[in-house]
Design an enzyme around this catalytic site. Sequence first.
Site, mmCIF file in Angstrom:
data_model
loop_
_atom_site.group_PDB
_atom_site.id
_atom_site.type_symbol
_atom_site.label_atom_id
_atom_site.label_comp_id
_atom_site.label_asym_id
_atom_site.label_seq_id
_atom_site.Cartn_x
_atom_site.Cartn_y
_atom_site.Cartn_z
ATOM 1 C CB THR A 83 -107.150 4.735 -16.632
ATOM 2 O OG1 THR A 83 -106.581 4.995 -15.355
ATOM 3 C CG2 THR A 83 -106.432 5.589 -17.658
ATOM 4 C CB CYS A 196 -110.055 3.233 -9.390
ATOM 5 S SG CYS A 196 -109.032 1.929 -10.118
ATOM 6 C CB THR A 197 -111.687 2.155 -14.851
ATOM 7 O OG1 THR A 197 -110.290 1.859 -14.928
ATOM 8 C CG2 THR A 197 -111.937 3.567 -15.366
ATOM 9 C CD GLU A 198 -108.606 -1.195 -13.014
ATOM 10 O OE1 GLU A 198 -108.373 -1.352 -14.229
ATOM 11 O OE2 GLU A 198 -108.336 -0.145 -12.413
#
Length: 230
Positions: A83, A196-198
Amino acid sequence: MKTIGLIGGMTWKSTLEYYRIINEEVNGRLGGFHSAKCLLYSVNFDEIERCQSEGNWENAGQILGKAAASLEKAGAEFIVICTNTMHKVVDHIEEQIKIPVLHIADATAKQIKSSNLKTVGLLGTKYTMEQDFYKSRIESNGIKVLIPTDEERVIVNKIIYEELGFGQILEPSRDYYKKVIQNLVDHGAEGVILGCTEIGLLLKPEDSETPLFDTTMIHAVEAVNIALEK
């Protein structure tokens, strides 16, 4: 091959991507049946998100520090926090372990510098975009960081927490992110960090003429570089 310690679950959607990328990268380099030696500690994101919204970063750091210590005890040789936002508490984590943490901002800055860019935009949670813990780490490498407007930051953050964290990939949100990216480019950004890892679940390189720095991909590949270095 070194054993990678992954702290995941923030959210588990992007943690899946870490696991996939790391194993595909190892197999692509070594061939055969090779896969990564890694350990995963997946936290309950509800606890972490509550700490975020309440500003209780110390408690979040303790939770993740305990996770890191468990991974170290189990044999991990370095830690990857899956994250961007929770690198805010990296100092709390490092205090509880003896093995190193691969910082996502350091890996990202290294990639930006290799592309010879001087100014980049940053998309992420409101914490990552507005607070100093992430931007300063990038800027310490001689890279200027631009962030979206106040209104844009609210909507970018809302899409992360209300859609992407639940695996919802919606075309209007993709279009909105493209608009935000263009505004950053209009103000001088030569590339944009998907901080953001999303976000990498929503935006792909083909969605932008401007270089996108997918921190999930960058972080995971750098983890493999370290795991396989002689």
